[in-house]
Design a protein around this motif. Structure first.
Motif, PDB file in Angstrom:
ATOM      1  N   ILE A 190     -50.580   5.711  26.027  1.00 55.21           N
ATOM      2  CA  ILE A 190     -49.125   6.341  25.846  1.00 55.21           C
ATOM      3  C   ILE A 190     -48.691   6.363  27.886  1.00 55.21           C
ATOM      4  N   SER A 191     -49.867   6.777  28.306  1.00 54.31           N
ATOM      5  CA  SER A 191     -49.742   6.391  29.826  1.00 54.31           C
ATOM      6  C   SER A 191     -49.186   5.055  30.410  1.00 54.31           C
ATOM      7  N   ILE A 192     -50.022   4.197  29.950  1.00 52.99           N
ATOM      8  CA  ILE A 192     -49.447   3.339  30.471  1.00 52.99           C
ATOM      9  C   ILE A 192     -48.024   3.304  30.308  1.00 52.99           C
ATOM     10  N   VAL A 193     -47.470   2.983  29.640  1.00 50.30           N
ATOM     11  CA  VAL A 193     -46.373   2.652  28.908  1.00 50.30           C
ATOM     12  C   VAL A 193     -45.390   3.831  29.447  1.00 50.30           C
ATOM     13  N   MET A 194     -45.850   5.097  29.464  1.00 51.86           N
ATOM     14  CA  MET A 194     -44.783   6.288  30.160  1.00 51.86           C
ATOM     15  C   MET A 194     -44.752   5.544  32.255  1.00 51.86           C
ATOM     16  N   LYS A 195     -45.414   4.925  32.247  1.00 52.16           N
ATOM     17  CA  LYS A 195     -46.098   4.569  34.169  1.00 52.16           C
ATOM     18  C   LYS A 195     -45.359   3.439  33.744  1.00 52.16           C
ATOM     19  N   LEU A 196     -45.085   2.934  32.661  1.00 51.29           N
ATOM     20  CA  LEU A 196     -44.193   1.040  33.312  1.00 51.29           C
ATOM     21  C   LEU A 196     -42.945   1.088  32.706  1.00 51.29           C
ATOM     22  N   GLY A 197     -42.546   2.763  32.500  1.00 54.28           N
ATOM     23  CA  GLY A 197     -41.541   2.735  31.962  1.00 54.28           C
ATOM     24  C   GLY A 197     -40.503   3.661  32.976  1.00 54.28           C
ATOM     25  N   GLY A 198     -41.781   4.331  33.759  1.00 56.79           N
ATOM     26  CA  GLY A 198     -41.225   5.621  35.092  1.00 56.79           C
ATOM     27  C   GLY A 198     -40.158   6.665  34.252  1.00 56.79           C
ATOM     28  N   ILE A 199     -41.409   7.115  33.553  1.00 58.09           N
ATOM     29  CA  ILE A 199     -40.970   8.150  33.061  1.00 58.09           C
ATOM     30  C   ILE A 199     -42.408   9.100  32.914  1.00 58.09           C
ATOM     31  N   SER A 200     -42.308  10.359  34.238  1.00 53.76           N
ATOM     32  CA  SER A 200     -42.308  11.125  34.456  1.00 53.76           C
ATOM     33  C   SER A 200     -43.735  12.389  33.003  1.00 53.76           C
ATOM     34  N   PHE A 201     -44.546  12.361  34.212  1.00 51.07           N
ATOM     35  CA  PHE A 201     -45.800  14.113  33.253  1.00 51.07           C
ATOM     36  C   PHE A 201     -45.076  14.915  33.101  1.00 51.07           C
ATOM     37  N   LYS A 202     -43.609  15.151  34.126  1.00 48.77           N
ATOM     38  CA  LYS A 202     -44.339  16.753  34.467  1.00 48.77           C
ATOM     39  C   LYS A 202     -42.593  17.131  33.417  1.00 48.77           C
ATOM     40  N   THR A 203     -42.938  18.550  32.615  1.00 46.04           N
ATOM     41  CA  THR A 203     -42.469  18.911  31.684  1.00 46.04           C
ATOM     42  C   THR A 203     -42.016  20.554  32.214  1.00 46.04           C
ATOM     43  N   GLN A 204     -40.807  20.529  31.941  1.00 41.34           N
ATOM     44  CA  GLN A 204     -40.486  22.479  32.314  1.00 41.34           C
ATOM     45  C   GLN A 204     -41.218  22.934  31.228  1.00 41.34           C
ATOM     46  N   VAL A 205     -41.559  22.986  30.290  1.00 40.11           N
ATOM     47  CA  VAL A 205     -41.864  23.568  28.961  1.00 40.11           C
ATOM     48  C   VAL A 205     -43.059  23.282  28.806  1.00 40.11           C
ATOM     49  N   PRO A 206     -44.099  23.785  29.164  1.00 38.72           N
ATOM     50  CA  PRO A 206     -45.452  23.548  29.435  1.00 38.72           C
ATOM     51  C   PRO A 206     -46.313  24.062  27.815  1.00 38.72           C
ATOM     52  N   ARG A 207     -45.314  25.417  27.455  1.00 34.96           N
ATOM     53  CA  ARG A 207     -46.086  26.210  26.654  1.00 34.96           C
ATOM     54  C   ARG A 207     -45.610  25.379  25.713  1.00 34.96           C
ATOM     55  N   MET A 208     -44.777  25.606  25.523  1.00 25.54           N
ATOM     56  CA  MET A 208     -44.422  24.545  24.472  1.00 25.54           C
ATOM     57  C   MET A 208     -45.283  23.394  24.089  1.00 25.54           C
ATOM     58  N   HIS A 209     -45.408  22.277  24.464  1.00 28.72           N
ATOM     59  CA  HIS A 209     -46.149  21.117  24.789  1.00 28.72           C
ATOM     60  C   HIS A 209     -47.859  21.635  24.156  1.00 28.72           C
ATOM     61  N   ILE A 210     -48.177  22.649  24.672  1.00 25.70           N
ATOM     62  CA  ILE A 210     -49.374  23.145  24.748  1.00 25.70           C
ATOM     63  C   ILE A 210     -49.473  23.884  22.749  1.00 25.70           C
ATOM     64  N   LEU A 211     -48.974  24.275  22.278  1.00 29.90           N
ATOM     65  CA  LEU A 211     -48.567  25.080  21.305  1.00 29.90           C
ATOM     66  C   LEU A 211     -48.650  24.346  20.519  1.00 29.90           C
ATOM     67  N   ARG A 212     -47.382  22.882  20.487  1.00 30.77           N
ATOM     68  CA  ARG A 212     -47.085  22.028  19.357  1.00 30.77           C
ATOM     69  C   ARG A 212     -49.035  21.176  19.671  1.00 30.77           C
ATOM     70  N   SER A 213     -49.471  21.315  20.979  1.00 36.34           N
ATOM     71  CA  SER A 213     -49.906  19.594  20.497  1.00 36.34           C
ATOM     72  C   SER A 213     -51.332  20.536  19.821  1.00 36.34           C
ATOM     73  N   THR A 214     -51.710  21.842  20.336  1.00 38.82           N
ATOM     74  CA  THR A 214     -52.575  22.276  19.854  1.00 38.82           C
ATOM     75  C   THR A 214     -52.933  22.704  18.713  1.00 38.82           C
ATOM     76  N   TYR A 215     -51.390  22.524  17.530  1.00 39.26           N
ATOM     77  CA  TYR A 215     -51.504  22.997  15.970  1.00 39.26           C
ATOM     78  C   TYR A 215     -51.566  21.406  15.341  1.00 39.26           C
ATOM     79  N   GLY A 216     -51.171  20.220  16.101  1.00 36.53           N
ATOM     80  CA  GLY A 216     -51.888  18.732  15.974  1.00 36.53           C
ATOM     81  C   GLY A 216     -53.005  18.942  15.734  1.00 36.53           C
ATOM     82  N   ALA A 217     -53.398  18.824  16.986  1.00 37.03           N
ATOM     83  CA  ALA A 217     -54.762  18.841  17.104  1.00 37.03           C
ATOM     84  C   ALA A 217     -55.712  19.456  15.443  1.00 37.03           C
TER      85      ALA A 217
END
Length: 280
Positions: free
Chosen positions: A44-71
């Motif tokens: 995913i990191s390679i695809v995002m870099k090639l596609g110019g998609i930023s890794f920065k997010t305005q909702v880090p807490r929501m990502h952490i919560l979703r990711s923790t639930y998923g893990a």
């Protein structure tokens, strides 16, 4: 289109499950989780870099919560597979549409149509008949962990939809999920004895694990970001059918009359969901 994305996700995850079945004979569940997350993170990191998609997010807490639930959901599912009969573990994993229905009833009751509730229950009934789950007193804790997999999967999927509808790129959602999964599983592996030494042939299975897991994650994220979570959740039952096909072809697993009946219920569940989509 969301239905197609979900069906593709089911195919990819069915193949991934077969790969996990092979790898589980050689390495621990938490190591499988690490390789699954690590390769997903790399791709995913390679695809995002090639596609110019930023890794920065305005909702880090929501990502952490979703990711923790998923893990947590993924680990619980793998744990159930390692400690319960395959049919039982798979049935418990497929409780997530039931939990999704409950969550939607509590948070968005207007989005829940009785057709969808029937479809969910019908599909789950098909899973029960198809997989013939059996419990023993010695497997109670593993069974409860399997149920937790369904609960946390539902919680994670609900937040996937919110993130996508809130404007977050799908690849960024997958990136943070892979990042959290990789970090958590790496830390746990180090605390529990370290990594198992791998043979050359094991690398093929690990690469397949990461490839099909990533493809499944991408298509699943698109499905949940573009439709009612109960709709795509009901279609998730079709993964059982794809798993049966793989089991028949590669593991010589027999298909009985009860299995055919269970497949019929699962297909009926999907037809009800699609019919509701067309009528909406």
């Amino acid at each position: 289109m969301p239905a197609l994305w979900m069906l593709l996700a089911c195919i990819f995850f069915a193949i991934m499950a077969a790969v996990i079945k092979v790898l589980a004979l050689k390495i621990s569940v938490i190591e499988i989780l690490f390789y699954r997350g690590g390769l997903n993170l790399l791709f995913i990191s390679i695809v995002m870099k090639l596609g110019g998609i930023s890794f920065k997010t305005q909702v880090p807490r929501m990502h952490i919560l979703r990711s923790t639930y998923g893990a947590i959901a993924m680990y619980c599912g793998f744990y159930a597979l390692a400690n319960l009969p395959l049919g039982t573990a798979s049935t418990l994993t497929y409780t997530h549409p039931i939990f999704q229905t409950i969550i939607s009833l509590l948070t968005e009751p207007k989005s829940v149509h009785w057709f969808l509730i029937i479809a969910v229950l019908l599909g789950f009934g098909g899973c029960v008949i198809l997989l013939n789950p059996q419990f023993s007193t010695d497997s109670t804790s593993a069974a409860l962990i399997g149920v937790l997999s369904g609960l946390f999967t539902a919680l994670a999927y609900a937040r996937v939809g919110r993130l996508v509808r809130g404007g977050e790129p799908e690849l960024r959602i997958i990136f943070y999920f892979a990042l959290v999964t990789t970090v958590l599983s790496f830390m746990i592996t180090q605390l529990t004895g370290g990594f198992t030494e791998l043979a050359i042939q094991d690398l093929f299975w690990i690469l397949a694990l990461g490839t099909f897991g990533t493809l499944g994650q991408v298509t699943l994220t698109r499905a949940y970001g573009r439709a009612n979570p109960i709709v795509v959740g009901s279609l998730a039952y079709s993964q059982i059918i794809f798993s049966l096909i793989l089991g028949y072809w590669f593991f010589s697993e027999a298909i009985s009359n009860s299995i055919i009946f269970g497949i019929g219920l699962i297909i009926a569940s999907g037809v009800l969901v699609l019919f509701k989509r067309v009528k909406s």
